[in-house]
Design a protein around this motif. Structure first.
Motif, PDB file in Angstrom:
ATOM      1  N   UNK A   1       0.735  -0.935   0.094  1.00  0.00           N
ATOM      2  CA  UNK A   1      -0.148   0.044  -0.035  1.00  0.00           C
ATOM      3  C   UNK A   1       0.953   1.229  -0.015  1.00  0.00           C
ATOM      4  N   UNK A   2       2.214   1.261   0.839  1.00  0.00           N
ATOM      5  CA  UNK A   2       2.875   2.415   0.864  1.00  0.00           C
ATOM      6  C   UNK A   2       3.399   2.518  -0.524  1.00  0.00           C
ATOM      7  N   UNK A   3       3.817   1.711  -1.134  1.00  0.00           N
ATOM      8  CA  UNK A   3       4.523   1.998  -2.619  1.00  0.00           C
ATOM      9  C   UNK A   3       3.457   2.408  -3.616  1.00  0.00           C
ATOM     10  N   UNK A   4       2.131   1.860  -3.569  1.00  0.00           N
ATOM     11  CA  UNK A   4       1.376   2.348  -4.319  1.00  0.00           C
ATOM     12  C   UNK A   4       0.842   3.763  -4.065  1.00  0.00           C
ATOM     13  N   UNK A   5       0.669   4.025  -3.034  1.00  0.00           N
ATOM     14  CA  UNK A   5       0.157   5.440  -2.559  1.00  0.00           C
ATOM     15  C   UNK A   5       1.108   6.519  -2.227  1.00  0.00           C
ATOM     16  N   UNK A   6       2.343   6.158  -1.931  1.00  0.00           N
ATOM     17  CA  UNK A   6       3.387   7.282  -1.401  1.00  0.00           C
ATOM     18  C   UNK A   6       3.485   8.311  -2.378  1.00  0.00           C
ATOM     19  N   UNK A   7       3.195   8.198  -3.870  1.00  0.00           N
ATOM     20  CA  UNK A   7       3.511   9.453  -4.785  1.00  0.00           C
ATOM     21  C   UNK A   7       2.314  10.353  -4.280  1.00  0.00           C
ATOM     22  N   UNK A   8       1.371   9.951  -3.791  1.00  0.00           N
ATOM     23  CA  UNK A   8       0.191  11.028  -3.530  1.00  0.00           C
ATOM     24  C   UNK A   8       0.320  11.495  -1.934  1.00  0.00           C
ATOM     25  N   UNK A   9       1.470  11.500  -1.384  1.00  0.00           N
ATOM     26  CA  UNK A   9       1.609  11.943  -0.217  1.00  0.00           C
ATOM     27  C   UNK A   9       1.474  11.180   1.010  1.00  0.00           C
ATOM     28  N   UNK A  10       1.070   9.963   0.649  1.00  0.00           N
ATOM     29  CA  UNK A  10       0.633   9.242   1.853  1.00  0.00           C
ATOM     30  C   UNK A  10       1.859   8.487   2.412  1.00  0.00           C
ATOM     31  N   UNK A  11       2.053   8.206   3.783  1.00  0.00           N
ATOM     32  CA  UNK A  11       3.035   7.662   4.331  1.00  0.00           C
ATOM     33  C   UNK A  11       2.607   6.612   5.549  1.00  0.00           C
ATOM     34  N   UNK A  12       3.544   5.605   5.746  1.00  0.00           N
ATOM     35  CA  UNK A  12       3.175   4.879   6.884  1.00  0.00           C
ATOM     36  C   UNK A  12       4.404   5.094   7.771  1.00  0.00           C
ATOM     37  N   UNK A  13       3.735   5.163   8.993  1.00  0.00           N
ATOM     38  CA  UNK A  13       5.066   5.020  10.262  1.00  0.00           C
ATOM     39  C   UNK A  13       4.609   4.012  10.966  1.00  0.00           C
ATOM     40  N   UNK A  14       5.656   3.036  11.015  1.00  0.00           N
ATOM     41  CA  UNK A  14       5.454   1.611  11.936  1.00  0.00           C
ATOM     42  C   UNK A  14       6.103   1.952  13.168  1.00  0.00           C
ATOM     43  N   UNK A  15       5.235   1.552  14.236  1.00  0.00           N
ATOM     44  CA  UNK A  15       5.668   1.692  15.463  1.00  0.00           C
ATOM     45  C   UNK A  15       6.038   0.189  16.109  1.00  0.00           C
ATOM     46  N   UNK A  22      17.210  -4.341  18.673  1.00  0.00           N
ATOM     47  CA  UNK A  22      17.670  -5.729  18.231  1.00  0.00           C
ATOM     48  C   UNK A  22      16.376  -6.754  18.033  1.00  0.00           C
ATOM     49  N   UNK A  23      15.727  -6.524  18.985  1.00  0.00           N
ATOM     50  CA  UNK A  23      14.612  -7.406  18.733  1.00  0.00           C
ATOM     51  C   UNK A  23      13.453  -7.036  17.595  1.00  0.00           C
ATOM     52  N   UNK A  24      13.364  -5.579  17.291  1.00  0.00           N
ATOM     53  CA  UNK A  24      12.579  -5.275  16.452  1.00  0.00           C
ATOM     54  C   UNK A  24      13.367  -5.424  15.014  1.00  0.00           C
ATOM     55  N   UNK A  25      14.656  -5.219  15.011  1.00  0.00           N
ATOM     56  CA  UNK A  25      15.510  -5.459  13.983  1.00  0.00           C
ATOM     57  C   UNK A  25      15.215  -6.861  13.385  1.00  0.00           C
ATOM     58  N   UNK A  26      15.125  -7.836  14.160  1.00  0.00           N
ATOM     59  CA  UNK A  26      14.785  -9.339  13.721  1.00  0.00           C
ATOM     60  C   UNK A  26      13.751  -9.189  12.724  1.00  0.00           C
ATOM     61  N   UNK A  27      12.781  -8.746  12.921  1.00  0.00           N
ATOM     62  CA  UNK A  27      11.474  -8.649  12.244  1.00  0.00           C
ATOM     63  C   UNK A  27      11.514  -7.673  10.838  1.00  0.00           C
ATOM     64  N   UNK A  28      12.140  -6.726  10.992  1.00  0.00           N
ATOM     65  CA  UNK A  28      12.603  -5.387  10.024  1.00  0.00           C
ATOM     66  C   UNK A  28      13.348  -6.517   8.913  1.00  0.00           C
ATOM     67  N   UNK A  29      14.345  -7.068   9.376  1.00  0.00           N
ATOM     68  CA  UNK A  29      15.266  -7.676   8.690  1.00  0.00           C
ATOM     69  C   UNK A  29      14.737  -9.084   7.880  1.00  0.00           C
ATOM     70  N   UNK A  30      13.752  -9.483   8.621  1.00  0.00           N
ATOM     71  CA  UNK A  30      13.141 -10.888   7.707  1.00  0.00           C
ATOM     72  C   UNK A  30      11.843 -10.478   7.045  1.00  0.00           C
ATOM     73  N   UNK A  31      11.485  -9.187   6.843  1.00  0.00           N
ATOM     74  CA  UNK A  31      10.525  -8.815   5.846  1.00  0.00           C
ATOM     75  C   UNK A  31      10.844  -8.733   4.595  1.00  0.00           C
ATOM     76  N   UNK A  32       9.850  -9.236   3.797  1.00  0.00           N
ATOM     77  CA  UNK A  32      10.054  -9.469   2.291  1.00  0.00           C
ATOM     78  C   UNK A  32       8.549  -8.936   1.504  1.00  0.00           C
ATOM     79  N   UNK A  33       8.898  -7.732   1.009  1.00  0.00           N
ATOM     80  CA  UNK A  33      10.000  -6.958   0.650  1.00  0.00           C
ATOM     81  C   UNK A  33      10.391  -5.842   2.112  1.00  0.00           C
ATOM     82  N   UNK A  34      11.445  -5.638   1.935  1.00  0.00           N
ATOM     83  CA  UNK A  34      12.081  -4.930   3.192  1.00  0.00           C
ATOM     84  C   UNK A  34      11.450  -3.341   3.254  1.00  0.00           C
ATOM     85  N   UNK A  35      10.967  -3.036   4.399  1.00  0.00           N
ATOM     86  CA  UNK A  35       9.843  -1.717   4.514  1.00  0.00           C
ATOM     87  C   UNK A  35      10.827  -0.719   4.000  1.00  0.00           C
TER      88      UNK A  35
END
Length: 197
Positions: A1-15, A22-35
């Motif tokens: 959704x971010x890739x589709x809508x970001x050109x219109x000024x939309x952004x996602x901020x993940x919390x 380090x605990x968060x990075x494990x999930x971020x690094x495993x994401x496909x595609x990478x955020x």
């Protein structure tokens, strides 16, 4: 959704509500595609307290003026866990597209105000107990932390951000037996909290 809508000024901020980067990075690094959008770390869980988040994954839509357009809602990014949650991602995605592309808000201002979550005294105390427990845990006072984590869970027994969010700090597996026991309690109680709208 971010890739589709970001050109219109939309952004996602993940919390991330993880206890460490380090605990968060494990999930971020495993994401496909990478955020490609920002991911912030909230070890003190201020965001759930501010917006009334009691389950994850949750979203809050905020417009350019800082106004809440859609209060906290359960909205999975995809249908990976659809059989488990019973939630289809398509209605959320369609509403998001209408909002970003056509400026069609999903709710009236009156509906937004009516759906803004409130926290009773027990929930407020549970949040304070959880926050104190997290501080004690970071300070190495694990026995004291456990007492406060347990009390928080007693005060807010169906709050995912309190119960599941503290599992790693409590030496529990947030994807293991303890989580599924908690999930079953929540399911048996009628899935309290908020429902997708």
């Amino acid at each position: 959704m971010y890739e589709e809508l970001s050109a219109r000024g939309f952004t996602i901020i993940a919390i991330s509500l993880d206890a460490s980067a380090e605990a968060a990075r494990e999930w971020v690094d495993a994401s496909d595609p990478a955020p490609t959008y920002p991911i912030l770390l909230d070890v003190d869980q201020i965001v759930p307290e501010l917006y009334g988040i009691v389950n994850i994954p949750s979203v809050v839509w905020i417009d350019e003026e800082g106004r809440i357009v859609r209060p906290v809602d359960i909205a999975p990014a995809d249908d990976t866990f659809r059989d488990f949650t019973g939630i289809d991602s398509a209605p959320h995605h369609d509403a998001l597209r209408r909002w970003v592309n056509e400026d069609v808000a999903p709710l009236s201002q009156a509906d937004v105000e009516a759906r803004l979550p409130t926290a009773d005294g027990d929930v407020q105390r549970a949040r304070a107990e959880r926050r104190l427990a997290a501080w004690l845990h970071r300070a190495g006072e694990t026995d004291a932390a456990e007492r406060h984590f347990a009390h928080a869970a007693t005060l807010a027994p169906h709050d995912f951000t309190i119960r599941r969010g503290s599992m790693l700090q409590r030496g529990q597996d947030p994807f293991g037996t303890e989580f599924f026991e908690f999930w079953q309690e929540w399911d048996d109680a009628g899935r309290p909290g908020y429902a997708p709208h």
